[in-house]
Design a protein around this motif. Structure first.
Motif, PDB file in Angstrom:
ATOM      1  N   ALA A 133       0.814  -1.221   0.000  1.00  0.00           N
ATOM      2  CA  ALA A 133       0.000   0.000   0.000  1.00  0.00           C
ATOM      3  C   ALA A 133       0.846   1.269   0.000  1.00  0.00           C
ATOM      4  CB  ALA A 133      -0.953  -0.024   1.198  1.00  0.00           C
ATOM      5  N   PRO A 134       1.900   1.393   0.828  1.00  0.00           N
ATOM      6  CA  PRO A 134       2.689   2.627   0.812  1.00  0.00           C
ATOM      7  C   PRO A 134       3.445   2.856  -0.494  1.00  0.00           C
ATOM      8  CG  PRO A 134       3.080   1.363   2.839  1.00  0.00           C
ATOM      9  CD  PRO A 134       2.351   0.477   1.897  1.00  0.00           C
ATOM     10  N   LEU A 135       3.613   1.795  -1.292  1.00  0.00           N
ATOM     11  CA  LEU A 135       4.393   1.903  -2.528  1.00  0.00           C
ATOM     12  C   LEU A 135       3.532   2.185  -3.759  1.00  0.00           C
ATOM     13  CD1 LEU A 135       6.688  -1.214  -1.923  1.00  0.00           C
ATOM     14  CD2 LEU A 135       7.179   1.170  -1.345  1.00  0.00           C
ATOM     15  N   MET A 136       2.213   2.208  -3.596  1.00  0.00           N
ATOM     16  CA  MET A 136       1.340   2.325  -4.760  1.00  0.00           C
ATOM     17  C   MET A 136       1.469   3.661  -5.460  1.00  0.00           C
ATOM     18  SD  MET A 136       0.126  -0.585  -5.210  1.00  0.00           S
ATOM     19  CE  MET A 136      -0.842  -0.073  -6.615  1.00  0.00           C
ATOM     20  N   ASN A 137       1.637   4.744  -4.721  1.00  0.00           N
ATOM     21  CA  ASN A 137       1.757   6.052  -5.366  1.00  0.00           C
ATOM     22  C   ASN A 137       2.984   6.095  -6.276  1.00  0.00           C
ATOM     23  OD1 ASN A 137       0.735   8.805  -5.634  1.00  0.00           O
ATOM     24  ND2 ASN A 137       2.662   9.411  -4.637  1.00  0.00           N
ATOM     25  N   GLY A 138       4.103   5.512  -5.797  1.00  0.00           N
ATOM     26  CA  GLY A 138       5.287   5.444  -6.647  1.00  0.00           C
ATOM     27  C   GLY A 138       5.053   4.576  -7.869  1.00  0.00           C
ATOM     28  N   ALA A 139       4.291   3.476  -7.705  1.00  0.00           N
ATOM     29  CA  ALA A 139       3.979   2.609  -8.849  1.00  0.00           C
ATOM     30  C   ALA A 139       3.137   3.351  -9.885  1.00  0.00           C
ATOM     31  CB  ALA A 139       3.259   1.350  -8.364  1.00  0.00           C
ATOM     32  N   PHE A 140       2.190   4.180  -9.411  1.00  0.00           N
ATOM     33  CA  PHE A 140       1.382   4.965 -10.356  1.00  0.00           C
ATOM     34  C   PHE A 140       2.274   5.880 -11.190  1.00  0.00           C
ATOM     35  CE2 PHE A 140      -2.287   4.722  -7.087  1.00  0.00           C
ATOM     36  CZ  PHE A 140      -2.619   3.461  -7.549  1.00  0.00           C
ATOM     37  N   HIS A 141       3.183   6.618 -10.535  1.00  0.00           N
ATOM     38  CA  HIS A 141       4.068   7.524 -11.269  1.00  0.00           C
ATOM     39  C   HIS A 141       4.975   6.767 -12.230  1.00  0.00           C
ATOM     40  CE1 HIS A 141       3.059  10.528  -8.076  1.00  0.00           C
ATOM     41  NE2 HIS A 141       3.235  11.375  -9.082  1.00  0.00           N
ATOM     42  N   LEU A 170      -7.237  -0.604 -10.267  1.00  0.00           N
ATOM     43  CA  LEU A 170      -8.563  -0.497 -10.892  1.00  0.00           C
ATOM     44  C   LEU A 170      -9.229   0.826 -10.538  1.00  0.00           C
ATOM     45  CD1 LEU A 170      -9.889  -4.131 -10.389  1.00  0.00           C
ATOM     46  CD2 LEU A 170      -9.705  -2.951 -12.582  1.00  0.00           C
ATOM     47  N   LYS A 171      -9.173   1.190  -9.275  1.00  0.00           N
ATOM     48  CA  LYS A 171      -9.800   2.439  -8.844  1.00  0.00           C
ATOM     49  C   LYS A 171      -9.109   3.651  -9.461  1.00  0.00           C
ATOM     50  CE  LYS A 171     -11.630   0.823  -4.389  1.00  0.00           C
ATOM     51  NZ  LYS A 171     -11.584   0.998  -2.906  1.00  0.00           N
ATOM     52  N   HIS A 172      -7.772   3.610  -9.514  1.00  0.00           N
ATOM     53  CA  HIS A 172      -7.048   4.763 -10.045  1.00  0.00           C
ATOM     54  C   HIS A 172      -7.319   4.951 -11.537  1.00  0.00           C
ATOM     55  CE1 HIS A 172      -3.815   7.772  -9.650  1.00  0.00           C
ATOM     56  NE2 HIS A 172      -3.555   7.466 -10.919  1.00  0.00           N
ATOM     57  N   LEU A 173      -7.316   3.850 -12.296  1.00  0.00           N
ATOM     58  CA  LEU A 173      -7.496   3.954 -13.748  1.00  0.00           C
ATOM     59  C   LEU A 173      -8.912   4.322 -14.141  1.00  0.00           C
ATOM     60  CD1 LEU A 173      -5.387   0.851 -14.888  1.00  0.00           C
ATOM     61  CD2 LEU A 173      -4.730   3.260 -14.979  1.00  0.00           C
ATOM     62  N   THR A 174      -9.872   4.169 -13.237  1.00  0.00           N
ATOM     63  CA  THR A 174     -11.272   4.500 -13.557  1.00  0.00           C
ATOM     64  C   THR A 174     -11.779   5.707 -12.771  1.00  0.00           C
ATOM     65  OG1 THR A 174     -11.996   2.870 -11.902  1.00  0.00           O
ATOM     66  CG2 THR A 174     -11.839   2.125 -14.191  1.00  0.00           C
ATOM     67  N   SER A 175     -10.893   6.407 -12.087  1.00  0.00           N
ATOM     68  CA  SER A 175     -11.309   7.587 -11.324  1.00  0.00           C
ATOM     69  C   SER A 175     -11.486   8.778 -12.251  1.00  0.00           C
ATOM     70  CB  SER A 175     -10.277   7.923 -10.246  1.00  0.00           C
ATOM     71  OG  SER A 175     -10.231   6.923  -9.257  1.00  0.00           O
ATOM     72  N   THR A 176     -12.392   9.673 -11.865  1.00  0.00           N
ATOM     73  CA  THR A 176     -12.635  10.873 -12.674  1.00  0.00           C
ATOM     74  C   THR A 176     -11.579  11.938 -12.447  1.00  0.00           C
ATOM     75  OG1 THR A 176     -14.104  11.678 -10.917  1.00  0.00           O
ATOM     76  CG2 THR A 176     -15.123  10.495 -12.770  1.00  0.00           C
ATOM     77  N   ASN A 177     -10.959  11.939 -11.292  1.00  0.00           N
ATOM     78  CA  ASN A 177      -9.938  12.948 -10.999  1.00  0.00           C
ATOM     79  C   ASN A 177      -8.776  12.285 -10.246  1.00  0.00           C
ATOM     80  OD1 ASN A 177      -8.714  15.465 -10.892  1.00  0.00           O
ATOM     81  ND2 ASN A 177      -9.743  16.033  -8.977  1.00  0.00           N
ATOM     82  N   PRO A 178      -8.024  11.402 -10.921  1.00  0.00           N
ATOM     83  CA  PRO A 178      -6.969  10.677 -10.219  1.00  0.00           C
ATOM     84  C   PRO A 178      -5.735  11.555  -9.989  1.00  0.00           C
ATOM     85  CG  PRO A 178      -6.942  10.085 -12.521  1.00  0.00           C
ATOM     86  CD  PRO A 178      -8.102  11.023 -12.346  1.00  0.00           C
ATOM     87  N   GLU A 179      -4.965  11.177  -9.034  1.00  0.00           N
ATOM     88  CA  GLU A 179      -3.685  11.838  -8.765  1.00  0.00           C
ATOM     89  C   GLU A 179      -2.644  10.750  -8.479  1.00  0.00           C
ATOM     90  OE1 GLU A 179      -0.856  14.430  -8.677  1.00  0.00           O
ATOM     91  OE2 GLU A 179      -2.925  15.024  -9.132  1.00  0.00           O
ATOM     92  N   PRO A 180      -1.626  10.585  -9.314  1.00  0.00           N
ATOM     93  CA  PRO A 180      -1.267  11.402 -10.468  1.00  0.00           C
ATOM     94  C   PRO A 180      -2.242  11.267 -11.646  1.00  0.00           C
ATOM     95  CG  PRO A 180       0.147   9.475 -10.334  1.00  0.00           C
ATOM     96  CD  PRO A 180      -0.652   9.494  -9.074  1.00  0.00           C
ATOM     97  N   LYS A 181      -2.220  12.295 -12.507  1.00  0.00           N
ATOM     98  CA  LYS A 181      -3.153  12.363 -13.628  1.00  0.00           C
ATOM     99  C   LYS A 181      -2.880  11.248 -14.629  1.00  0.00           C
ATOM    100  CE  LYS A 181      -5.077  16.256 -12.273  1.00  0.00           C
ATOM    101  NZ  LYS A 181      -6.483  16.336 -11.855  1.00  0.00           N
TER     102      LYS A 181
END
Length: 460
Positions: free
Chosen positions: A243-251, A310-321
């Motif tokens: 969980a703490p590493l997910m933001n880095g994975a998104f970027h 799944l949630k990030h790729l289908t969000s209307t206003n995700p961060e990171p974009k």
């Protein structure tokens, strides 16, 4: 690379080819048919096998038992049983009409000689045929099985082995491309991609994107790349605490996903569908002897990481974009995703559905009720005890109260339905009901004292 796997009894294609060579030897050498029979018996104990293999084994075993050490009656029974099972196993599955068709017609449709059906009928309903006839029919049956099944087994497995080799090459290319991307972007994953970046790093970045797009030219290539994405060190961070590493994975991975979504048709829907399939992985057929079950799906942290994607790729206003799923070449098919979750509901699949309804309120009118129905079909995993002995799966009081209210509403609806049925019964003709009751009590017919109208006997 289909995700619909077929379970077979043999371990490798070579095992089946070895049995084929033993049943139908090319040259005169050591008789390997007993070994082949032992293998087939082992396969049958594992799972169902094709009828042609079982029939070949039965006919071969009857042939091997046709010796002077066995009585003529014993041999006739062995041959007859093998021939009957050979014919029945072919014809019974073809008997699918509303009314039973004659066996001769079904045999003709299967290109099966009519003599097999006649011998089967004689062995079942008449006297057992003689040994010379049964020997000849068994030999012809083995020849028919060779022409209609065994002759193509080697060609079939050779093509499958070749295909699996091509799949392995695609998987290797996909993993290597993602590994190079990870190494290239690891130091500064937040660095934006520049379209005309002439630096060595920029050239290498777009080279990897082109390689991934080239892998996705065919359906098998898309599946190979997506399979590589859904492994640890792909979209899923390595380590226990993800969980703490997910933001880095998104970027790290979103620039590559956005580029593939813009250049590969259908990539976004295929990736999201594969992510949902992670939740729907079925348990293995066998459990361990000590009663424990092997890792039937993935660790909970892995599943939560997939849900986060799944949630990030289908969000209307995700961060990171991200522009994932918003390309004209392959927009996200939300209806198909919701259908996939509803048809095979899981706990995390329902979390994703509720996320979609929150992100896109317009869907509530169409899907809210369906999602609630699907929620009642989910089987939660067994309760687990924390270190302090508390139940880690205890539900919130509000959830329990909502479920109690739902059951109360169902109970009230059932009571109203029963009252309406009783009212309809009371609204019937009271005179007729009374007459019927009196008749039953008397145990015989009574004379009707009212106005007489001619009717058929037994009708009031």
């Amino acid at each position: 690379m289909s995700r619909n796997r077929r379970i077979v009894a043999w371990r490798t294609p070579a095992d089946l080819l070895e049995v084929k060579a033993a049943f139908y030897p090319v040259s005169n050498g050591e008789d390997l048919r007993p070994m082949a029979l032992a293998k087939v018996r082992a396969w049958i104990s594992r799972t169902r096998i094709p009828h042609a293999i079982e029939a070949t084994a039965l006919l071969t075993e009857a042939t091997l038992h046709d010796t002077s050490s066995h009585s003529a009656l014993n041999s006739r029974l062995s041959y007859s049983t093998a021939i009957c099972r050979f014919v029945n196993g072919l014809i019974d599955p073809a008997q699918q009409a509303q009314f039973a068709l004659p066996m001769h017609i079904l045999a003709r449709n299967l290109n099966l000689p009519a003599s097999f059906v006649e011998i089967r009928h004689a062995a079942t309903h008449d006297m057992l045929p003689g040994l010379p006839v049964l020997r000849a029919v068994a030999a012809r049956a083995l020849a028919w099985l060779w022409d209609n099944y065994w002759v193509s087994v080697g060609v079939k497995w050779t093509s499958e082995v070749t295909g699996s080799g091509e799949e392995a090459v695609l998987q290797s290319k996909a993993r290597m491309a993602l590994k190079r991307w990870r190494q290239l972007r690891r130091e500064d994953p937040r660095k934006p991609l520049k379209r005309f970046d002439k630096t060595p790093e920029g050239r290498e970045t777009y080279k990897i994107i082109k390689e991934c797009a080239a892998i996705c030219r065919g359906e098998e290539g898309k599946e190979a790349l997506i399979e590589a994405f859904l492994e640890e060190k792909g979209l899923i961070p390595a380590g226990k605490k993800k969980a703490p590493l997910m933001n880095g994975a998104f970027h790290l991975w979103l620039p590559l996903l956005d580029s593939l979504d813009a250049s590969v048709s259908g990539f976004s829907n295929m990736l999201l569908s594969a992510m949902l399939d992670v939740f729907n992985t079925t348990r293995p057929l066998f459990t361990l002897l000590d009663g424990t079950n092997p890792d039937d799906t993935h660790p909970p942290e892995f599943m939560e990481a997939v849900l986060a994607w799944l949630k990030h790729l289908t969000s209307t206003n995700p961060e990171p974009k991200t522009n994932f799923g918003h390309q004209a070449i392959s927009p996200i098919d939300y209806d198909e995703l919701i259908k996939q979750c509803v048809v095979r509901p899981t706990e995390r699949g329902l979390k994703f559905l509720r996320h979609l309804l929150n992100e896109y309120p317009a869907m509530n009118e169409k899907y809210a009720r369906i999602v609630e129905i699907a929620a009642t079909q989910v089987v939660l995993p067994p309760a687990k005890k924390a270190e302090d002995g508390t139940d880690t799966r205890k539900r919130k009081l509000e959830e329990v109260e909502a479920e109690v209210k739902e059951f109360e509403a169902r109970f009230e609806a059932m009571k109203r339905q029963k009252a309406e049925q009783e009212a309809r019964l009371r609204d019937g003709d009271a005179m007729q009901v009374e007459a019927v009751v009196e008749t039953v009590k008397a145990g015989r017919w009574k004379k009707w004292n009212g106005e007489w109208t001619p009717r058929p006997i037994g009708v009031l």
